[in-house]
Scaffold this motif. Structure first.
Motif, PDB file in Angstrom:
ATOM      1  N   GLY A 186      35.630  21.883  46.560  1.00 37.26           N
ATOM      2  CA  GLY A 186      34.286  22.007  45.984  1.00 37.26           C
ATOM      3  C   GLY A 186      34.029  23.415  45.465  1.00 37.26           C
ATOM      4  N   PRO A 187      32.796  23.661  44.990  1.00 39.10           N
ATOM      5  CA  PRO A 187      32.485  24.945  44.359  1.00 39.10           C
ATOM      6  C   PRO A 187      32.688  26.155  45.278  1.00 39.10           C
ATOM      7  N   GLU A 188      32.527  25.968  46.592  1.00 41.84           N
ATOM      8  CA  GLU A 188      32.721  27.094  47.515  1.00 41.84           C
ATOM      9  C   GLU A 188      34.179  27.533  47.549  1.00 41.84           C
ATOM     10  N   VAL A 189      35.105  26.589  47.369  1.00 38.59           N
ATOM     11  CA  VAL A 189      36.532  26.963  47.357  1.00 38.59           C
ATOM     12  C   VAL A 189      36.807  27.830  46.128  1.00 38.59           C
ATOM     13  N   VAL A 190      36.263  27.419  44.992  1.00 35.28           N
ATOM     14  CA  VAL A 190      36.454  28.179  43.749  1.00 35.28           C
ATOM     15  C   VAL A 190      35.834  29.580  43.898  1.00 35.28           C
ATOM     16  N   ALA A 191      34.625  29.611  44.457  1.00 33.21           N
ATOM     17  CA  ALA A 191      33.940  30.902  44.638  1.00 33.21           C
ATOM     18  C   ALA A 191      34.709  31.786  45.619  1.00 33.21           C
ATOM     19  N   LEU A 192      35.216  31.185  46.685  1.00 34.96           N
ATOM     20  CA  LEU A 192      35.968  31.962  47.678  1.00 34.96           C
ATOM     21  C   LEU A 192      37.230  32.546  47.050  1.00 34.96           C
ATOM     22  N   GLU A 193      37.944  31.747  46.278  1.00 32.66           N
ATOM     23  CA  GLU A 193      39.177  32.237  45.649  1.00 32.66           C
ATOM     24  C   GLU A 193      38.882  33.436  44.752  1.00 32.66           C
ATOM     25  N   ALA A 194      37.771  33.371  44.013  1.00 31.03           N
ATOM     26  CA  ALA A 194      37.424  34.493  43.127  1.00 31.03           C
ATOM     27  C   ALA A 194      37.091  35.735  43.955  1.00 31.03           C
ATOM     28  N   ARG A 195      36.304  35.549  45.023  1.00 31.82           N
ATOM     29  CA  ARG A 195      35.938  36.699  45.869  1.00 31.82           C
ATOM     30  C   ARG A 195      37.168  37.322  46.518  1.00 31.82           C
ATOM     31  N   LEU A 196      38.077  36.467  47.016  1.00 34.99           N
ATOM     32  CA  LEU A 196      39.250  36.976  47.728  1.00 34.99           C
ATOM     33  C   LEU A 196      40.209  37.685  46.779  1.00 34.99           C
ATOM     34  N   ALA A 197      40.403  37.125  45.576  1.00 34.14           N
ATOM     35  CA  ALA A 197      41.286  37.764  44.593  1.00 34.14           C
ATOM     36  C   ALA A 197      40.741  39.150  44.263  1.00 34.14           C
ATOM     37  N   ASP A 198      39.432  39.216  44.090  1.00 35.51           N
ATOM     38  CA  ASP A 198      38.786  40.481  43.781  1.00 35.51           C
ATOM     39  C   ASP A 198      38.957  41.466  44.938  1.00 35.51           C
ATOM     40  N   TYR A 199      38.760  40.975  46.156  1.00 30.74           N
ATOM     41  CA  TYR A 199      38.859  41.837  47.338  1.00 30.74           C
ATOM     42  C   TYR A 199      40.273  42.410  47.487  1.00 30.74           C
ATOM     43  N   VAL A 200      41.259  41.523  47.320  1.00 32.57           N
ATOM     44  CA  VAL A 200      42.651  41.956  47.510  1.00 32.57           C
ATOM     45  C   VAL A 200      43.141  42.759  46.299  1.00 32.57           C
ATOM     46  N   GLY A 201      42.523  42.512  45.143  1.00 30.62           N
ATOM     47  CA  GLY A 201      42.926  43.237  43.951  1.00 30.62           C
ATOM     48  C   GLY A 201      44.092  42.589  43.228  1.00 30.62           C
ATOM     49  N   VAL A 202      44.093  41.250  43.181  1.00 26.38           N
ATOM     50  CA  VAL A 202      45.132  40.522  42.439  1.00 26.38           C
ATOM     51  C   VAL A 202      44.454  39.580  41.438  1.00 26.38           C
ATOM     52  N   GLU A 203      45.281  39.051  40.537  1.00 26.25           N
ATOM     53  CA  GLU A 203      44.772  38.143  39.505  1.00 26.25           C
ATOM     54  C   GLU A 203      44.425  36.766  40.071  1.00 26.25           C
ATOM     55  N   HIS A 204      45.263  36.275  40.999  1.00 26.57           N
ATOM     56  CA  HIS A 204      45.128  34.875  41.406  1.00 26.57           C
ATOM     57  C   HIS A 204      45.079  34.736  42.926  1.00 26.57           C
ATOM     58  N   CYS A 205      44.144  33.899  43.375  1.00 24.05           N
ATOM     59  CA  CYS A 205      44.108  33.515  44.788  1.00 24.05           C
ATOM     60  C   CYS A 205      44.100  31.997  44.855  1.00 24.05           C
ATOM     61  N   VAL A 206      44.924  31.447  45.736  1.00 28.08           N
ATOM     62  CA  VAL A 206      44.964  30.000  45.945  1.00 28.08           C
ATOM     63  C   VAL A 206      44.680  29.760  47.426  1.00 28.08           C
ATOM     64  N   ALA A 207      43.529  29.187  47.724  1.00 29.38           N
ATOM     65  CA  ALA A 207      43.171  28.927  49.117  1.00 29.38           C
ATOM     66  C   ALA A 207      43.920  27.686  49.604  1.00 29.38           C
ATOM     67  N   ALA A 208      44.283  27.685  50.869  1.00 33.42           N
ATOM     68  CA  ALA A 208      45.059  26.562  51.400  1.00 33.42           C
ATOM     69  C   ALA A 208      44.644  26.251  52.835  1.00 33.42           C
ATOM     70  N   ALA A 209      45.284  25.221  53.387  1.00 35.01           N
ATOM     71  CA  ALA A 209      44.810  24.617  54.633  1.00 35.01           C
ATOM     72  C   ALA A 209      45.083  25.444  55.884  1.00 35.01           C
ATOM     73  N   SER A 210      46.061  26.341  55.840  1.00 39.78           N
ATOM     74  CA  SER A 210      46.349  27.198  56.996  1.00 39.78           C
ATOM     75  C   SER A 210      47.282  28.312  56.551  1.00 39.78           C
ATOM     76  N   GLY A 211      47.464  29.283  57.437  1.00 40.55           N
ATOM     77  CA  GLY A 211      48.399  30.368  57.160  1.00 40.55           C
ATOM     78  C   GLY A 211      49.840  29.956  57.358  1.00 40.55           C
ATOM     79  N   THR A 212      50.050  28.757  57.872  1.00 43.83           N
ATOM     80  CA  THR A 212      51.398  28.174  57.930  1.00 43.83           C
ATOM     81  C   THR A 212      51.681  27.463  56.614  1.00 43.83           C
TER      82      THR A 212
END
Ligand code: PLP
Length: 520
Positions: A186-212
């Protein structure tokens, strides 16, 4: 323990009613001393105001109605400042069969808490007549707990204290998702990916189900498979080596740097063979490894680098953020991680658009368009609800990162001064740590951990068995003695309570108890 205050108790205190007001105030002071969490029910706000206005009037306050109402509001505002608001839930609305609607709502709210971890304080006769052991007078509460001793230290990681700062934002986020109903991507996943990419300083963030899942997806995107080798550290959480093995590749372990517990770059090159497909360093305990050196070796051999940044989200290395230091960064939002959600979650970071596309496709069954599968993937999506919670938590994250650094530095300063036999964490001058774990080395660890446990101080071991010694990795034929630095660390490391809300006085108790145990 949670203490929910019924309306009459709030009025007793705010109106300073003789006897009962003082009793209730005493109970609240006790709750504060014992670290009990005091709640007010949101649904009772109008009733509280009305009841307090009545109480002030009945005390014969000579003032206009509106002056009394303003007085009541000032008193309430002051009273609620250090309390927690307990949201009213939909199920607590339909109480019209009850005699006392307010009482019925409070009883329904109490039922949300686990077992006997809640007390509703009141003098209301109707409530007390229910004979429910969770409903008591302030005097009963004070009598029951007056000789209780507060725990030396709260939790190893105190997620409840964290929630106290964030409750309104988290509840609002969750409810927004319940109302829009887009539970998957949903829209929160898209918003989170944008915030995280910005925070880390990379072009792309892909959120996923776990760190595994993120490690698995990263390795799949890089084409790692049977017969391949991935160079990594044996001193890490199982997932790092496990996902390499899961794909049929061989985890090729390299020993760690004794100062940072991270992959020793000086030993990486010798481990590279024609079968090597990637290097996977781990940013253990919250500090990145020597990424410049590792990246340089990888570049010489044309290899990608995947940083397992599950423990280091928020840390910096030479001014850049963990997760954005290599071909792909992978992190976890498991609740106990530096940026933790309320369940499973993770994210991948890259500057490479082709790789980002592959990561995205693999996350959803290798799908490049609806029901068309370009490659093999999995279901590795992050829930919208988790994304909503993480977005709320991100607003508070900078503060948490600062507190973590401060608390870590204070531990180190106090321990170095008071008990130099304890080896404290080394943070490189060009790095910052988020102290996912604050981990020291001690001799006679079992005895010390036991002494701390008896003093009410929880500890943990990260990690007692290096991966090459795990039965699951037996097929690779590693032996005891292959990685002496990791093996020695595994015998001696012990993690202390560490979270952004750890009070200084708790830290002092921990250091006192640890130093006493070490010298005792
Ligand atoms: C926690 C952790 C993982 C796995 O993350 P999950 O979200 O729990 O699957 C991987 N690597 C390291 C180093 C970790 O600490």
């Amino acid at each position: 323990m949670n203490i929910l205050l019924a309306t009459d108790i709030v009025v007793d205190i705010c109106a300073s009613r003789p006897e009962v007001g003082a009793q209730a105030a005493r109970a609240l002071r006790l709750a504060g001393a014992l670290g009990h969490r005091v709640w007010l029910y949101v649904g009772a706000v109008p009733v509280l105001e009305a009841a307090l206005v009545e109480a002030l009037k009945s005390q014969g306050v000579a003032a206009s109605d509106s002056a009394i109402r303003s007085r009541a509001r000032v008193l309430l505002k002051d009273f609620v400042r250090d309390k927690q608001w307990l949201a009213a839930l939909a199920g607590e609305g339909d109480v019209f069969d009850a005699d006392d609607l307010g009482a019925a709502q409070l009883v329904a709210a109490v039922a949300r808490f686990a077992g006997d971890d809640i007390l509703l304080l009141t003098h209301d006769e109707g409530l007390l007549a229910r004979q429910d052991p969770r409903i008591q007078t302030p005097a009963d509460y004070a009598a029951r707990f007056s000789s209780a001793t507060p725990p030396a230290v709260g939790a190893f990681i105190d997620l409840k204290a964290q929630q106290d700062h964030l409750r309104p934002a988290i509840e609002r986020s969750i409810h927004t998702v319940l109302h829009h109903g887009q539970y998957v991507l949903g829209p929160e996943v898209v918003a989170l990916e944008a915030r995280l990419a910005d925070y880390v300083g990379v072009e792309h963030c892909v959120a996923a189900a776990s760190g595994t899942d993120t490690l698995l997806i990263a390795l799949m995107a890089l084409g790692v498979g049977p017969g391949d080798e991935v160079v990594t550290t044996p001193f890490t959480f199982i997932a790092t080596g496990e996902m390499i093995a899961f794909l049929g590749a061989k985890p090729v372990f390299v020993d760690i740097d004794p100062k940072t517990y991270n992959l020793d770059p000086a030993q990486v090159e010798a481990a590279i063979t024609p079968r090597t497909r990637a290097i996977m360093p781990v940013s253990l305990y919250g500090q990145c490894p020597e990424m410049d050196a590792i990246n340089a070796i990888a570049a010489r051999h044309g290899l990608p680098v995947v940083e397992d940044a599950a423990q280091s989200f928020g840390a910096t290395y030479r001014g850049r953020r963990s997760g954005g230091l290599s071909t792909i960064g992978s992190t976890s939002f498991f609740p106990a991680k530096p940026l933790g959600g309320y369940g499973e979650g993770g994210a991948l970071f890259t500057d490479d658009a082709e790789l980002a596309k592959a990561l995205r496709e693999i996350r959803v069954h290798g799908q490049d368009r609806r029901y068309h599968h370009a490659r093999i993937g999995l279901n590795g999506r992050l829930d919208t609800l988790q994304a909503a919670i993480l977005l709320a938590k991100l607003d508070h994250f900078d503060w948490e990162v600062e507190r973590r650094a401060e608390i870590g530095a204070r531990y180190t300063a106090w321990l170095n001064e008071r008990c130099p036999d304890i080896l404290t964490p080394h943070v490189e001058p060009h790095a910052t740590s988020v102290f996912a774990q604050y981990t020291v080395q001690v001799t006679d660890r079992d005895r010390i951990a036991k002494a701390l446990g008896e003093a009410g101080i929880p500890t943990a071991i990260h990690y007692p068995i290096p991966l090459h010694g795990q039965p699951a990795f037996a097929p690779y034929g590693y032996r005891q003695g292959d990685f002496p630095v990791a093996e020695a660390a595994a015998q001696r490391v012990m993690s202390l309570p560490m979270h952004p809300d750890l009070p200084e006085q708790d830290q002092r108790r921990i250091v006192d108890a640890l130093c006493a145990a070490v010298s005792g």
